[in-house]
Design a protein around this motif. Structure first.
Motif, PDB file in Angstrom:
ATOM      1  N   ASP A   1      43.799 -15.767  -7.627  1.00 20.52           N
ATOM      2  CA  ASP A   1      43.369 -15.197  -6.343  1.00 20.52           C
ATOM      3  C   ASP A   1      44.508 -14.460  -5.652  1.00 20.52           C
ATOM      4  O   ASP A   1      44.304 -13.419  -5.024  1.00 20.52           O
ATOM      5  CB  ASP A   1      42.804 -16.300  -5.433  1.00 20.52           C
ATOM      6  N   ILE A   2      45.724 -15.003  -5.750  1.00 17.18           N
ATOM      7  CA  ILE A   2      46.892 -14.291  -5.219  1.00 17.18           C
ATOM      8  C   ILE A   2      47.093 -12.981  -5.971  1.00 17.18           C
ATOM      9  O   ILE A   2      47.336 -11.924  -5.363  1.00 17.18           O
ATOM     10  CB  ILE A   2      48.159 -15.169  -5.323  1.00 17.18           C
ATOM     11  N   LEU A   3      46.976 -13.042  -7.296  1.00 15.66           N
ATOM     12  CA  LEU A   3      47.152 -11.850  -8.124  1.00 15.66           C
ATOM     13  C   LEU A   3      46.125 -10.776  -7.786  1.00 15.66           C
ATOM     14  O   LEU A   3      46.441  -9.581  -7.832  1.00 15.66           O
ATOM     15  CB  LEU A   3      47.062 -12.231  -9.602  1.00 15.66           C
TER      16      LEU A   3
ATOM     17  N   ALA B   1      45.351  -5.358  -6.265  1.00 19.05           N
ATOM     18  CA  ALA B   1      44.546  -4.370  -5.547  1.00 19.05           C
ATOM     19  C   ALA B   1      45.400  -3.545  -4.592  1.00 19.05           C
ATOM     20  O   ALA B   1      45.255  -2.322  -4.508  1.00 19.05           O
ATOM     21  CB  ALA B   1      43.428  -5.071  -4.776  1.00 19.05           C
ATOM     22  N   THR B   2      46.308  -4.188  -3.877  1.00 17.27           N
ATOM     23  CA  THR B   2      47.170  -3.477  -2.932  1.00 17.27           C
ATOM     24  C   THR B   2      48.084  -2.492  -3.651  1.00 17.27           C
ATOM     25  O   THR B   2      48.330  -1.378  -3.165  1.00 17.27           O
ATOM     26  CB  THR B   2      48.008  -4.477  -2.116  1.00 17.27           C
TER      27      THR B   2
ATOM     28  N   ALA C   1      47.577   1.396   1.206  1.00 17.57           N
ATOM     29  CA  ALA C   1      47.786   0.108   0.549  1.00 17.57           C
ATOM     30  C   ALA C   1      47.070  -1.005   1.317  1.00 17.57           C
ATOM     31  O   ALA C   1      46.458  -1.895   0.723  1.00 17.57           O
ATOM     32  CB  ALA C   1      49.284  -0.185   0.444  1.00 17.57           C
ATOM     33  N   LEU C   2      47.149  -0.948   2.654  1.00 17.49           N
ATOM     34  CA  LEU C   2      46.442  -1.928   3.476  1.00 17.49           C
ATOM     35  C   LEU C   2      44.930  -1.834   3.275  1.00 17.49           C
ATOM     36  O   LEU C   2      44.238  -2.852   3.169  1.00 17.49           O
ATOM     37  CB  LEU C   2      46.785  -1.712   4.953  1.00 17.49           C
ATOM     38  N   ALA C   3      44.415  -0.617   3.200  1.00 17.34           N
ATOM     39  CA  ALA C   3      42.977  -0.425   2.992  1.00 17.34           C
ATOM     40  C   ALA C   3      42.540  -1.031   1.662  1.00 17.34           C
ATOM     41  O   ALA C   3      41.492  -1.680   1.571  1.00 17.34           O
ATOM     42  CB  ALA C   3      42.634   1.062   3.043  1.00 17.34           C
ATOM     43  N   LEU C   4      43.351  -0.856   0.633  1.00 20.17           N
ATOM     44  CA  LEU C   4      43.034  -1.420  -0.675  1.00 20.17           C
ATOM     45  C   LEU C   4      43.085  -2.944  -0.643  1.00 20.17           C
ATOM     46  O   LEU C   4      42.216  -3.622  -1.199  1.00 20.17           O
ATOM     47  CB  LEU C   4      44.017  -0.887  -1.722  1.00 20.17           C
TER      48      LEU C   4
ATOM     49  N   LEU D   1      52.279 -10.113  -0.020  1.00 15.76           N
ATOM     50  CA  LEU D   1      53.369 -10.078  -0.992  1.00 15.76           C
ATOM     51  C   LEU D   1      53.683  -8.640  -1.389  1.00 15.76           C
ATOM     52  O   LEU D   1      54.843  -8.256  -1.544  1.00 15.76           O
ATOM     53  CB  LEU D   1      53.001 -10.876  -2.239  1.00 15.76           C
ATOM     54  N   ALA D   2      52.616  -7.856  -1.562  1.00 16.84           N
ATOM     55  CA  ALA D   2      52.793  -6.458  -1.951  1.00 16.84           C
ATOM     56  C   ALA D   2      53.280  -5.593  -0.798  1.00 16.84           C
ATOM     57  O   ALA D   2      53.991  -4.611  -1.015  1.00 16.84           O
ATOM     58  CB  ALA D   2      51.472  -5.908  -2.495  1.00 16.84           C
TER      59      ALA D   2
END
Length: 215
Positions: free
Chosen positions: A63-65, A70-71, A94-97, A127-128
């Protein structure tokens, strides 16, 4: 300018977040739908609660991955679409993703739109976006968890710490990141409404990560 690549990436991010890790692992290896037990959520915490660490750890990590992957799709699309790395345009996309992935986790198309609370996927997203801030929030979460043994309270406190962290501790000076942090707090409050009610009543469960509970 919105392009077909941008729209396709948002759809891909949502589908990535929609992977119902808890449901698939529970059904494949334990013949259990975790949504029918415990808190009824298809997330890592309920998986730990219902099936124990052998199921909970892989669910949490995947779930973290999902959120992190996605980001970071923004990076693979390229600067021609998103702007230079770490620019406001790049971070906005990146936030939208990442948000698309979180929405996928909350409302997964592959599991009847019945998902989890999105905390692990949110963590992958931050994290991203800002690694130091994410690690700071991990410290808050672990500290609260060790003191109280309430996963929900640790998640809530870590969520509140994030906007403070990106504003004052590890500032990024990008308005969208700060606004996102505030919105994340509201989302956590909404998704943890029942947990907050149980915390106030003193009836919230204290999760034992090292013992499998019979479903």
């Amino acid at each position: 300018m919105i392009s077909i690549y941008s729209i396709s990436a948002l759809i891909l991010a949502y589908l990535c977040g929609s992977i119902p890790t808890a449901v698939w692992i529970g059904q494949a290896f334990f013949d259990v739908d975790v949504r029918e037990y415990g808190s009824g959520n298809a997330g890592a915490t309920n998986t730990f609660r219902v099936l124990g660490k052998k199921a909970g750890i892989p669910v949490m990590l995947i779930d973290i991955l999902k959120g992190w992957t996605a980001t970071n799709i923004a990076y693979f699309i390229g600067v021609s679409t998103t702007g230079a790395y770490n620019s406001p345009e790049y971070m906005n996309y990146a936030l939208a993703l990442g948000i698309a992935a979180v929405m996928g986790h909350l409302f997964p198309i592959f599991a009847g739109f019945r998902g989890g609370k999105g905390i692990a996927t949110l963590f992958g997203m931050i994290l991203a976006i800002n690694l130091p801030a994410a690690l700071f929030c991990v410290g808050i979460f672990i500290t609260v968890l060790l003191i109280t043994r309430y996963v929900s309270l640790g998640s809530i406190m870590a969520g509140f710490a994030y906007p403070i962290c990106v504003t004052f501790v590890f500032p990024m000076y990008i308005r969208a990141v700060i606004i996102y942090g505030m919105c994340m707090c509201l989302l956590i409050l909404v998704t943890h409404q029942k947990n907050i009610e149980r915390l106030l009543k003193g009836t919230e469960s204290k999760v034992n990560f090292f013992k499998r509970k019979s479903a």
